[in-house]
Design a protein around this motif. Structure first.
Motif, PDB file in Angstrom:
ATOM      1  N   LEU A 136       0.830  -1.201   0.000  1.00 34.73           N
ATOM      2  CA  LEU A 136       0.000   0.000   0.000  1.00 34.73           C
ATOM      3  C   LEU A 136       0.863   1.250   0.000  1.00 34.73           C
ATOM      4  O   LEU A 136       1.873   1.322   0.698  1.00 34.73           O
ATOM      5  CB  LEU A 136      -0.919   0.009   1.225  1.00 34.73           C
ATOM      6  CG  LEU A 136      -1.946  -1.126   1.267  1.00 34.73           C
ATOM      7  CD1 LEU A 136      -2.699  -1.113   2.594  1.00 34.73           C
ATOM      8  CD2 LEU A 136      -2.916  -1.018   0.091  1.00 34.73           C
ATOM      9  N   CYS A 137       0.429   2.205  -0.801  1.00 33.46           N
ATOM     10  CA  CYS A 137       1.090   3.510  -0.829  1.00 33.46           C
ATOM     11  C   CYS A 137      -0.008   4.552  -0.738  1.00 33.46           C
ATOM     12  O   CYS A 137      -1.009   4.455  -1.449  1.00 33.46           O
ATOM     13  CB  CYS A 137       1.874   3.683  -2.127  1.00 33.46           C
ATOM     14  SG  CYS A 137       2.479   5.373  -2.365  1.00 33.46           S
ATOM     15  N   ARG A 138       0.150   5.521   0.132  1.00 33.95           N
ATOM     16  CA  ARG A 138      -0.873   6.564   0.277  1.00 33.95           C
ATOM     17  C   ARG A 138      -0.493   7.838  -0.440  1.00 33.95           C
ATOM     18  O   ARG A 138      -1.274   8.786  -0.496  1.00 33.95           O
ATOM     19  CB  ARG A 138      -1.113   6.853   1.764  1.00 33.95           C
ATOM     20  CG  ARG A 138      -1.793   5.728   2.481  1.00 33.95           C
ATOM     21  CD  ARG A 138      -3.195   5.469   1.947  1.00 33.95           C
ATOM     22  NE  ARG A 138      -4.211   6.205   2.673  1.00 33.95           N
ATOM     23  CZ  ARG A 138      -5.492   6.210   2.328  1.00 33.95           C
ATOM     24  NH1 ARG A 138      -5.897   5.546   1.257  1.00 33.95           N
ATOM     25  NH2 ARG A 138      -6.372   6.890   3.029  1.00 33.95           N
ATOM     26  N   CYS A 139       0.734   7.908  -0.958  1.00 31.45           N
ATOM     27  CA  CYS A 139       1.187   9.161  -1.576  1.00 31.45           C
ATOM     28  C   CYS A 139       0.945   9.201  -3.083  1.00 31.45           C
ATOM     29  O   CYS A 139       0.535  10.212  -3.618  1.00 31.45           O
ATOM     30  CB  CYS A 139       2.686   9.356  -1.349  1.00 31.45           C
ATOM     31  SG  CYS A 139       3.175   9.722   0.335  1.00 31.45           S
ATOM     32  N   THR A 140       1.285   8.121  -3.775  1.00 27.89           N
ATOM     33  CA  THR A 140       1.522   8.240  -5.221  1.00 27.89           C
ATOM     34  C   THR A 140       0.351   7.848  -6.107  1.00 27.89           C
ATOM     35  O   THR A 140       0.372   8.160  -7.307  1.00 27.89           O
ATOM     36  CB  THR A 140       2.677   7.318  -5.649  1.00 27.89           C
ATOM     37  OG1 THR A 140       2.282   5.953  -5.371  1.00 27.89           O
ATOM     38  CG2 THR A 140       3.955   7.630  -4.910  1.00 27.89           C
ATOM     39  N   TYR A 142       0.170   5.075  -7.073  1.00 27.12           N
ATOM     40  CA  TYR A 142       0.881   3.948  -7.724  1.00 27.12           C
ATOM     41  C   TYR A 142       1.402   4.238  -9.136  1.00 27.12           C
ATOM     42  O   TYR A 142       2.236   3.492  -9.655  1.00 27.12           O
ATOM     43  CB  TYR A 142      -0.014   2.689  -7.767  1.00 27.12           C
ATOM     44  CG  TYR A 142      -0.551   2.310  -6.409  1.00 27.12           C
ATOM     45  CD1 TYR A 142       0.260   1.687  -5.457  1.00 27.12           C
ATOM     46  CD2 TYR A 142      -1.857   2.616  -6.038  1.00 27.12           C
ATOM     47  CE1 TYR A 142      -0.228   1.363  -4.189  1.00 27.12           C
ATOM     48  CE2 TYR A 142      -2.355   2.304  -4.776  1.00 27.12           C
ATOM     49  CZ  TYR A 142      -1.535   1.674  -3.865  1.00 27.12           C
ATOM     50  OH  TYR A 142      -2.021   1.378  -2.614  1.00 27.12           O
TER      51      TYR A 142
ATOM     52  N   TYR B 249      -0.445  14.212   4.969  1.00 27.17           N
ATOM     53  CA  TYR B 249      -1.557  14.779   4.198  1.00 27.17           C
ATOM     54  C   TYR B 249      -2.458  15.594   5.119  1.00 27.17           C
ATOM     55  O   TYR B 249      -3.683  15.517   5.042  1.00 27.17           O
ATOM     56  CB  TYR B 249      -2.328  13.670   3.459  1.00 27.17           C
ATOM     57  CG  TYR B 249      -1.461  12.481   3.101  1.00 27.17           C
ATOM     58  CD1 TYR B 249      -0.659  12.505   1.966  1.00 27.17           C
ATOM     59  CD2 TYR B 249      -1.404  11.365   3.934  1.00 27.17           C
ATOM     60  CE1 TYR B 249       0.177  11.435   1.672  1.00 27.17           C
ATOM     61  CE2 TYR B 249      -0.573  10.289   3.635  1.00 27.17           C
ATOM     62  CZ  TYR B 249       0.208  10.331   2.506  1.00 27.17           C
ATOM     63  OH  TYR B 249       1.039   9.269   2.222  1.00 27.17           O
ATOM     64  N   GLY B 690      -1.743  10.837  -6.402  1.00 32.70           N
ATOM     65  CA  GLY B 690      -1.965  10.370  -5.033  1.00 32.70           C
ATOM     66  C   GLY B 690      -3.269  10.900  -4.471  1.00 32.70           C
ATOM     67  O   GLY B 690      -3.999  10.199  -3.756  1.00 32.70           O
TER      68      GLY B 690
END
Lengths: 161, 793
Positions: A136-140, A142, B249, B690
């Motif tokens: 899991l990535c919350r920034c990009t 993906y 965030y 994102g």
């Protein structure tokens, strides 16, 4: 609490430690070996931030007790590049394409992508998404990660995607 | 409009310098810092939604070898000041540990300190607490009833904030309108849920009388808040801002956590660390996001032109009012979205319930508001049988109308919304997408095309603070940069905040390089320790490209002026006879007469006899920048210039819904995006992608569900679903650049982009898919189970 002896190899270096049986592999790597590149995200095997390579296959180091790692061989993010400090193709592609923001999921992502490219030199977009589907990535969102894998594949294999 | 600026480094692709340490595993996150003698904390959490704490017996825990201390809420409350509230609610005390009464399931009641986290967790189970269960309230509508249990009896009611503003002739516009419609839209409790939980280590050094803090923090005025709570000078608080923050965030405002470890390190004279585990983070970390019901009314004409808008927003704040209720305030800055609506009424209510508290989430309340406004726009389109894009075209502010003042007082700086929408629809090939949607439908699927057009207010000057709290007269939300040129010509730029993935080091280097015409890679950018840092308000409100970029450019210009002055003095020529190029200064028309950068720097540092009379030796400059258009209190009628810059985004997703299971699949996704001048294209792309992913999560998957007994049902990643690479599609981004006239390079903010329009666009697509069935839904998230239920109803 009783202690158990553990012999493991990480990034080509052999280590021996006496540890509590309840110590997870990720805590062992971080706290006993000072390899803090591997990160703790959820501690229940979902986020993939703690991914490392065990005997050639990616695993979640939060779901493995360090005592279970006895006798096994590991690669962590610190072991992906060359000894001279130069970056591996996937590391370089991640950097080139800004395949991260905060960098927290990055080590686990790199492990997943590194393994993918070892197994499959010419992955399709779907195969890339499958390979990182457990990280899991919350920034990009993906996207730049998927692009980076394509860039790395081209660099490694000259594959024209 | 003037010709666009030409740039040497800005707008160009450039590797993000921070990334190198992240790809090698050399990032330095809060949990990576270890200190000799460091102790660890585990929290004891209340199992009840509301309970009186009759007694706490710590002795069984303290008997366990390796346990050093058990801190209770009673002790902590007696020794600190309550934490800062965003509202004027003197009777509601926010404390890091429950004091006498636990107000939600998961609230921290005691902190156990031990040699290791394992021991602390073992001991936490041994702390014996005598609870007496009390009545509680979970539903915000119920919380508003007179008969409801009151979360903070001292406050008298569950209302934290309740105010209505009317801007323009709302009643007149409604009375005259050809049509009106009303609808309710709901945005459920979700959050940004970073992969790194909150982590903090504090170490009190008695010799220096200094509290050193290493934390995964993103919080305005963090050192000041720590100092106030602990009743020590700010000069005794040193936050190490060079800690890499593993995602935030907006969210990581761990003041409670920090005050606990800070109190304990002073008390125990040992470094103390607390790293939330996932459950501590989700249930007790007080980091949930907006949880809001919108009652919307709109007045419009036969052509779909909107005249007036009434919004009632009821927000379930949860237990404590930190800055969270102010998330009802930011939307005042764009209360009518990108549309030419003449008048508006806004009724904002913040309600307390027995849930964990809200914290700031990406967009600070704007994304839910955008979703509600866009739901209204789509409803007008379907009611009048005009296409959604046409209704938007008729209502969007036109490019020649900027700057445009909206009824609530904010002036939008610039934009070309029609151009972005047109470009997007061409690139996405809207007609072809409609064909594709129809062919899905012909195959028996439910298919929908979504559209949203939304704003990202950026550069925040925080005017919602005085608007929501008359006792708060904050009118500046400054940002600073200090540049130091060393004796050998190296440039070091300093910021007074931490970063959580925004690439501020790259931003500083490139902004300064652009002004000084020096290679960005030769410019060092560092995060100062707070005790020596200039004022900062941290990377919130999509502000750093604007504010930190502006401060850096301002300081760089001062350096450049100093260098030119030194050259002028040495050439004995007026400055207008000289040319600055790449750090060197030569005489106009005579490039042979040149003083190179290194020579000029050397003069500044060593040759005072060659310096202009009375000048300051060395070569350093600082610039603290006030938010452009900021500096004023709200007027009596509640009008206020709240944000300086307004970025615009338009989204088009194509989705299908499985008619059997209710599962949504996103097939195509396009975004048209305009944040003015882009400083680093990869960073803006990444933030936008994102933000879209985060918006898709909020629209389809993520919800902090509580059950009727007040228990959180989504405390792990098994039940709080974060979208993976399977759920998030490839996104095509169509760029447009309308510079802001207010900023150094024409940049606007982009830190919240994508998130501000994606939930609205997904909702639009889902409703387009449901339209042939005559069904609709206006509640987010639209989870599989919600859609399945709707399809089978």
């Amino acid at each position: 609490m009783s202690k158990n002896s553990v012999h493991i190899t990480v990034n080509g270096t052999a280590y021996k430690r006496e540890i509590e049986p309840r110590l997870t592999l990720v805590d062992f790597l971080r706290d006993e070996l000072d390899l803090t590149g591997t990160h703790v995200g959820c501690e229940h095997g979902v986020c993939g931030a703690c991914s490392v390579i065990m005997d050639g296959r990616p695993v979640r180091s939060c779901l493995i007790y360090a005592v279970m790692a006895d006798g096994h061989d590991f690669v962590t993010v610190e072991g992906l590049g060359s000894k001279d400090g130069s970056l591996s193709p996937i590391q370089d592609a991640f950097w080139e394409n800004h395949a991260m923001q905060c960098g927290y999921c990055t080590p686990g992502m790199l492990i997943a992508c590194h393994h993918l490219l070892e197994e499959n030199p010419d992955p399709t977009e779907e195969e890339i998404r499958e390979a990182i589907g457990g990280n899991l990535c919350r920034c990009t969102g993906y996207q730049q990660i998927v692009e980076a894998v394509k860039i790395a594949a081209q660099k490694i294999h000259g594959v024209n995607l | 409009m003037s010709a666009p600026q030409q740039f040497k480094y800005i707008t160009k692709k450039r590797r993000v310098r921070e990334d190198r340490r992240f790809v090698t595993g050399k990032g330095r996150f809060a949990a990576d810092f270890k200190f000799p003698g460091m102790l660890h904390i585990a929290m004891v959490a209340s199992p009840f939604a509301c309970a009186k704490i009759n007694s706490i017996d710590s002795s069984p825990a303290l008997e366990l070898p390796g346990v050093h201390y058990v801190l209770t809420g009673v002790e902590l409350a007696a020794n600190i000041n309550p934490l800062l509230s965003g509202l004027d609610l003197p009777d509601v005390k926010r404390l890091p540990l429950a004091n006498g009464r636990a107000r939600y399931a998961g609230e921290w009641v005691a902190a156990v300190v031990a040699d290791t986290r394992h021991i602390a967790e073992d001991a936490a189970e041994l702390v014996a607490i005598d609870y007496e269960m009390l009545d509680f309230v979970i539903d915000p509508e119920e919380a508003l009833q007179d008969t409801a249990p009151v979360v903070h009896p001292e406050n008298g009611s569950n209302i934290f904030f309740d105010k209505t503003w009317t801007w323009g002739d709302v009643e007149g516009d409604f009375a005259k309108a050809e049509h009106t419609l009303a609808l309710q839209a709901k945005w459920s409790r979700s959050s940004t849920v970073p992969i790194e939980t909150f982590a903090v280590t504090a170490s009190w050094d008695e010799g220096r009388e200094m509290l050193d803090i290493w934390a995964s923090i993103q919080m305005p005025k963090y050192p000041e808040q720590i100092a106030r709570a602990l009743q020590i000078p700010v000069t005794s608080v040193n936050v190490h801002f060079d800690v890499d923050v593993g995602g935030s965030y907006g969210l990581k405002r761990g003041i409670r956590q920090t005050v606990i470890v800070a109190y304990l390190t002073k008390k125990l004279q040992r470094p103390v660390r607390f790293i939330e585990d996932r459950l501590e983070n989700m249930a007790g970390g007080e980091m949930h996001g907006p949880d809001r019901v919108f009652d919307m009314e709109v007045a419009y004409d036969e052509q779909g032109i909107m005249e007036s808008l009434k919004i009632t927003a009821t927000d379930d704040c949860g237990c404590y009012p930190g800055r969270a209720p102010l998330q009802l305030g930011k939307p005042v800055s764009a209360i009518v979205g990108p549309y030419r609506i003449k008048s508006a009424r806004y009724h904002a209510r913040s309600v307390s319930t027995n849930k964990t508290s809200q914290e700031a989430v990406r967009g600070f309340g704007q994304a839910p508001t955008n979703f509600a406004i866009e739901t209204v726009v789509d409803r007008i389109a379907s009611t009048l049988n005009i296409s959604r894009e046409e209704v938007r075209r008729r209502n969007l502010i036109r490019s020649e109308e900027f700057p445009w003042r909206i009824p609530s007082g904010s002036e939008y700086d610039s934009g070309d919304y029609h151009a972005v929408l047109d470009k997007l629809m061409r690139a996405a090939d809207w007609d072809k997408l409609i064909e594709k949607r129809n062919s899905f439908r012909n195959d028996g699927k439910l298919a929908g095309l979504g559209l949203s057009t939304c704003l990202e207010p950026s550069g925040g000057n925080s005017s919602f603070e005085p608007l929501f709290n008359p006792k708060n007269d904050t009118t500046t939300w400054m940002e600073s940069c200090l540049i130091k040129v060393d004796m050998l010509g190296g440039i070091c730029a300093m910021m007074g905040t931490s970063s959580s993935g925004q690439g501020h080091e790259t931003l500083l280097a490139v902004s300064i390089a652009e002004v000084l015409e020096r290679d960005p890679d030769s410019i060092r950018a560092i995060h100062s320790e707070s005790v020596g840092a200039l004022p900062s308000n941290s990377p919130v409100g999509s502000r750093m490209a604007i504010m930190l970029g502006g401060a850096a450019a301002g300081a760089a210009k001062k350096i450049k002026n100093q260098v030119i002055a030194i050259a002028a003095h040495n050439f004995q020529l007026p400055e207008d006879r000289l040319v600055y190029e790449g750090g060197d200064v030569y005489v106009k028309g005579d490039t042979e007469r040149c003083l190179r950068w290194e020579q000029l720097v050397d003069i500044a540092h060593r040759q005072y006899h060659n310096m202009p009379i009375g000048s300051e030796p060395g070569l350093q400059a600082q610039h603290t920048w006030e938010v452009p258009t900021g500096g004023a209190m709200p007027k009596e009628d509640g009008t206020v210039q709240m944000y300086p810059c307004y970025a615009f985004e338009a989204h088009i997703p194509l989705i299908t819904i499985d008619p059997g299971t209710g599962q949504v699949q996103i097939h195509d996704y396009y975004i048209g995006h305009d944040c003015g001048t882009v400083i680093n294209p990869d960073i803006v792309r990444g933030m936008t992608f994102g933000g879209i992913a985060h918006g898709i999560g909020a629209a389809l998957y993520e919800k902090f569900q509580y059950d009727e007994s007040g228990q959180l049902q989504a405390g792990t990643f098994m039940d709080y679903l974060l979208p993976s690479a399977h759920e998030i599609p490839a996104v095509e981004m169509i760029k447009h650049h309308t510079p802001s006239p207010l900023t150094e390079f024409g940049q606007k903010g982009s830190g919240e982009s994508g998130y501000l329009g994606a939930p609205a666009a997904i909702a639009s697509a889902v409703n387009d898919a449901l339209a042939p069935l005559g069904k609709s839904i206006a509640t987010l998230p639209m989870r599989v189970r919600d859609l399945e239920e709707l399809l089978n109803s």
